[in-house]
Design a protein around this motif. Structure first.
Motif, PDB file in Angstrom:
ATOM      1  N   UNK A   1       0.841  -1.201   0.000  1.00 48.80           N
ATOM      2  CA  UNK A   1       0.000   0.000   0.000  1.00 48.80           C
ATOM      3  C   UNK A   1       0.875   1.250   0.000  1.00 48.80           C
ATOM      4  N   UNK A   2       0.789   2.088  -1.053  1.00 50.70           N
ATOM      5  CA  UNK A   2       1.671   3.261  -1.133  1.00 50.70           C
ATOM      6  C   UNK A   2       1.453   4.256   0.005  1.00 50.70           C
ATOM      7  N   UNK A   3       0.223   4.328   0.528  1.00 53.76           N
ATOM      8  CA  UNK A   3      -0.071   5.290   1.595  1.00 53.76           C
ATOM      9  C   UNK A   3      -1.071   4.675   2.568  1.00 53.76           C
ATOM     10  N   UNK A   4      -0.640   3.732   3.397  1.00 57.63           N
ATOM     11  CA  UNK A   4      -1.576   3.109   4.351  1.00 57.63           C
ATOM     12  C   UNK A   4      -2.114   4.138   5.341  1.00 57.63           C
ATOM     13  N   UNK A   5      -3.425   4.117   5.541  1.00 56.46           N
ATOM     14  CA  UNK A   5      -4.035   5.115   6.411  1.00 56.46           C
ATOM     15  C   UNK A   5      -3.773   4.785   7.876  1.00 56.46           C
ATOM     16  N   UNK A   6      -3.852   5.824   8.690  1.00 60.12           N
ATOM     17  CA  UNK A   6      -3.679   5.634  10.137  1.00 60.12           C
ATOM     18  C   UNK A   6      -4.997   5.249  10.787  1.00 60.12           C
ATOM     19  N   UNK A   7      -6.075   5.881  10.369  1.00 55.38           N
ATOM     20  CA  UNK A   7      -7.397   5.571  10.908  1.00 55.38           C
ATOM     21  C   UNK A   7      -8.435   5.674   9.799  1.00 55.38           C
ATOM     22  N   UNK A   8      -9.591   5.080  10.057  1.00 52.00           N
ATOM     23  CA  UNK A   8     -10.771   5.240   9.206  1.00 52.00           C
ATOM     24  C   UNK A   8     -11.826   5.973  10.013  1.00 52.00           C
ATOM     25  N   UNK A   9     -12.302   7.082   9.492  1.00 54.06           N
ATOM     26  CA  UNK A   9     -13.359   7.838  10.150  1.00 54.06           C
ATOM     27  C   UNK A   9     -14.620   7.762   9.306  1.00 54.06           C
ATOM     28  N   UNK A  10     -15.754   7.610   9.959  1.00 54.19           N
ATOM     29  CA  UNK A  10     -17.026   7.570   9.258  1.00 54.19           C
ATOM     30  C   UNK A  10     -17.673   8.943   9.367  1.00 54.19           C
ATOM     31  N   UNK A  11     -17.813   9.594   8.220  1.00 52.64           N
ATOM     32  CA  UNK A  11     -18.386  10.935   8.149  1.00 52.64           C
ATOM     33  C   UNK A  11     -19.549  10.898   7.163  1.00 52.64           C
ATOM     34  N   UNK A  12     -20.735  11.256   7.659  1.00 49.83           N
ATOM     35  CA  UNK A  12     -21.896  11.245   6.787  1.00 49.83           C
ATOM     36  C   UNK A  12     -22.214   9.863   6.253  1.00 49.83           C
ATOM     37  N   UNK A  13     -21.922   8.838   7.055  1.00 52.80           N
ATOM     38  CA  UNK A  13     -22.217   7.470   6.647  1.00 52.80           C
ATOM     39  C   UNK A  13     -21.189   6.857   5.722  1.00 52.80           C
ATOM     40  N   UNK A  14     -20.092   7.567   5.441  1.00 50.19           N
ATOM     41  CA  UNK A  14     -19.051   7.045   4.558  1.00 50.19           C
ATOM     42  C   UNK A  14     -17.707   7.015   5.279  1.00 50.19           C
TER      43      UNK A  14
END
Length: 791
Positions: free
Chosen positions: A238-251
């Motif tokens: 993964x070229x840019x692995x995320x640190x966290x996933x946030x759910x905003x507006x159901x996405x």
């Protein structure tokens, strides 16, 4: 300084380059070519082979499923780990001319007439990741913050984030190299700081016991939505692995950059190593796409997936109007009146959307695919550039120098990346077969008729079998054409199946006929429809039966007729689990098939687990067949520069080929003068030089200097190069010989012993001697014009 005059070999080769054609344009014209001996079948044109890099280090990544049914398989892997490590660091002794004859070395030496299958590997990184990547944001949509990943209690290992893990089977964390999360085998103490130099001291210390402990420490409380493929992709690629996933507006939205993972990747993954990924899992891959609303598939009850449009059932999942009722109708498709009821979008009921089956046949059942496509992972292991999260092409970390500050600058080529899967597939389907056509892990014959046993190679899996075009048709079918596997045991289905295994003739035993249980998967069973489960691809006896386990009916007393459970006197299931299971691993198999020779298949269901077989070192015990298949494939890159294509010699034993050597030099100051057996690439061969510089890994390696390595022409030197059996030095009159020659005993060039370590289909070699061997950090290419044969 003037160029040195070309050697006799170079002058002869220049005449043959009149026919060199690239992209349909002749590179040179107005000269004559020497006739080349004909051997059918043949291809005429230009052949470019990147010669294998010299491999002196391996980076080994174990991807281990840590879901609730994996403890028994992890234990078998823990027993197999010593075999794998010892085969790499202390290779077997083999008879060069008899592949079926091998034995362990005694006191580091081989008996007379035997030799090492390859040189011991003295630099190995070994890391472990789990298959748990969490719920991809699903917990944010529930009142209690729990997702379908969580069991009775939330556990930290439901999301290991693709990081290296070093957990212990006991209380203390196992020691890792510089606390970086992986182990480093370094018997000669070359690393700085030094790594592990003890294999096993017999008192629980050393590489083997530590690694065994780490395998057992992976655990079995991870996420049930296993990301078997995405987990290693995240860690390695993964070229840019995320640190966290946030759910905003159901996405779900990726935020931050996981610098801890990138630091682990940079420390673990050397740019010039042979990379081997070994996966252990008993279920099909469920790599859910991250971002948007795809995480809904991991939402727990009472949430239900939306119903699919009616075209999915009426016209099939590939119909352009087959989609989820929860999204706008595809362009050109009519409104589907069955999608709504009472002004609301219809959802599936519990029977049609049990939470445990969300990853099964998604397009047919939901009208939408929520998993990453297999091409994502094929590209990751084979292409120098891949798409990032925005769809832009970027450099693939597997084929990049992740740490420009160290002294390692050579970048691996794609043929140094291997993927092995120990997955849900009957061992009978992939085992080599004996003279009677039956699967035989001890004496099954390879394609050359040698009784070596074990699992089939990629070439053997692609050969016709049991009336089908290949074994792949039996174990995988054609997923893109939605053609199921010919072996009914490999068909994903919650309902009982029927049919006969094409290889063994074994019929599937029905739910009502457990007395007719077969040796492959026992018999079909009746999963609880409101929970969701599939029929098994294979089962195997547990050495230590488990009370409850997969037979626990404490909340539902219904008898499932499970082949995993011991029967009560009245024929119903008891709560004692006596067998373990595996489901069809179709997505992993699809990836392995796409990788060709770089893919390796093993079965997670062992053929033999008896104590006597273990003590005797039986070839069919546990995961030894899989370990053997992995080592057999890796050693093709550890045993020398073998060629898949036969070259055509002239009467003097030379071939119409150039060997060009590419390397990076400081400030672009390229010079071939003063280098033994090398010269500047002459003008008439500049087209070949450009072909080298256009190689996919050229930019990553920074190649800015290409020299021609000269082919030996003196008859005595040529014969010495072709006939001298390694490891004896190639000499004439006591003087070392510098350059290269072509060895192919089938064409009368050299002795069988010289190329005995090559695979049976590649018993030919461009052999370098003396200073002709590749310089440090350089890559060599053989480029041939005229007729060649693919054997």
């Amino acid at each position: 300084m003037a160029d040195r005059p070309p050697s006799r070999a170079a002058r002869a080769a220049a005449l043959l380059w009149c026919s060199l054609v690239v992209g349909g344009t002749s590179l040179i014209s107005g000269c004559l070519t020497r006739p080349i001996a004909e051997q059918e079948p043949r291809t005429t044109g230009t052949v470019v082979e990147r010669l294998p890099q010299h491999v002196d280090k391996i980076d080994l990544l174990l991807t281990i499923d840590n879901s609730s049914s994996m403890k028994d398989k992890q234990e078998i892997l823990a027993l197999a780990v010593p075999d794998l490590v010892r085969r790499l660091v202390n290779p077997q002794c083999v008879d060069p001319l008899d592949p079926a004859r091998s034995s362990p070395p005694k006191d580091g030496a081989c008996d007379s007439g035997m030799e090492r299958e390859f040189e011991p590997v003295l630099d190995i990184h070994i890391g472990i990741i789990s298959t748990s990547l969490g719920d991809h944001g699903a917990a944010a949509m529930t009142r209690d913050g729990k997702s379908a990943c969580d069991g009775p209690a939330v556990h930290f290992s439901t999301d290991d984030m693709g990081h290296l893990i070093a957990r212990s089977d006991g209380d203390d964390a196992p020691p890792t190299y510089e606390n970086k999360g992986f182990l480093a085998w370094d018997p000669e103490q070359r690393l700085n700081p030094a790594g592990e130099s003890i294999l096993d001291d017999g008192a629980g210390h050393g590489l083997v016991p530590t690694l065994t402990n780490m395998v057992r420490g992976v655990g079995d409380v991870g996420c049930g939505y296993e990301s078997q493929l995405e987990s290693w992709y995240r860690f390695l690629v993964d070229p840019a692995p995320h640190e966290t996933l946030e759910v905003v507006g159901g996405k779900a939205i990726r935020t931050g950059l996981d610098k801890a993972l990138l630091d682990q990747r940079k420390a673990f993954l050397r740019p010039d190593s042979l990379l081997a990924i070994i996966m252990l899992s008993d279920e099909n891959d469920c790599s859910i796409r991250e971002g948007g609303t795809d995480f809904w598939v991991a939402r727990p009850s009472p949430f239900r997936m939306f119903q699919p449009r009616k075209e999915c059932a009426e016209k099939g999942p590939d119909d352009p109007c087959c989609a989820s009722c929860g999204v706008d109708a595809p362009r050109g498709c009519p409104v589907d009146e069955t999608c709504s009821e009472g002004g609301k979008v219809k959802t599936l009921d519990l029977e049609h959307d049990p939470p445990n089956l969300r990853c099964f046949n998604q397009k047919e059942r939901f009208g939408i695919d929520l998993l990453y496509p297999i091409d994502r992972y094929t590209d990751a292991l084979t292409k120098t550039q891949i798409e990032d999260h925005d769809g832009d092409l970027v450099d693939n970390p597997l084929f990049s120098d992740l740490d420009p500050t160290d002294e390692l600058s050579t970048v691996r080529s794609p043929e140094l990346v291997f993927f092995a899967g120990l997955v849900g597939v009957p061992w009978q389907d992939i085992a080599r077969q004996n003279d009677a056509g039956q699967p035989d892990l001890k004496n099954g014959k390879d394609k050359d008729g040698n009784p070596v046993g074990g699992f089939k190679s990629a070439e053997e899996l692609s050969a016709p079998n049991a009336g089908f075009q290949s074994t792949w048709d039996i174990i995988l079918g054609d997923p893109k054409a939605r053609r199921p596997p010919a072996d009914p045991h490999m068909v994903e289905s919650p309902s009982p199946r029927d049919g006969v295994n094409p290889i063994t003739g074994t019929p599937i035993a029905g739910v009502s006929s457990p007395d007719d249980a077969n040796v492959i998967n026992g018999h079909e069973w009746e999963p609880k429809t409101t929970f969701g489960d599939l029929q098994f691809a294979c089962v195997f006896p547990l050495r230590n039966p488990v009370m409850n386990g997969d037979c626990d009916k404490s909340t539902d007393k219904t008898d499932y007729n499970s082949p995993l459970c011991q029967d009560n006197p009245d024929g119903t299931d008891s709560n004692l689990q006596v067998k373990a299971k595996a489901y069809p691993g179709l997505r992993q198999l699809e990836l392995i098939r796409s990788l060709g020779d770089q893919g390796i298949v093993g079965s997670v269901c062992p053929a033999e687990l008896g104590e006597q077989a273990e003590a005797e070192g039986a070839l069919d015990y546990g995961y030894r067949p899989a370990i053997g298949a992995i080592v057999d494939r890796l050693k093709t890159k550890l045993a020398g520069q073998c060629l898949p294509r036969a070259l055509q010699p002239n009467d003097q034993g030379q071939v119409s080929c150039l060997v060009l050597e590419a390397r990076a030099v400081a400030d672009g100051q390229c010079s071939c003068d003063g280098l033994a057996a090398r010269r500047k690439v002459p003008t008439e061969h500049r087209g070949a030089e450009q072909m080298v510089l256009d190689d996919p890994v050229a930019t990553a390696n920074g190649w800015n200097c290409v020299c021609e390595v000269e082919q030996l022409s003196d008859p005595d030197e040529l014969k010495a190069c072709q006939d001298t059996v390694p490891p004896a030095p190639v000499e004439v009159g006591g003087e070392k010989v510098h350059g290269w020659c072509y060895v192919d005993p089938r064409l009368g060039l050299g002795r069988d012993e010289v190329v005995a370590k090559c695979p049976s289909t590649e018993r030919r070699q461009v052999r370098f001697t003396g200073e002709g061997d590749a310089q440090d950090g350089a890559t060599q290419f053989v480029i041939c014009s005229g007729d060649t044969t693919k054997q």
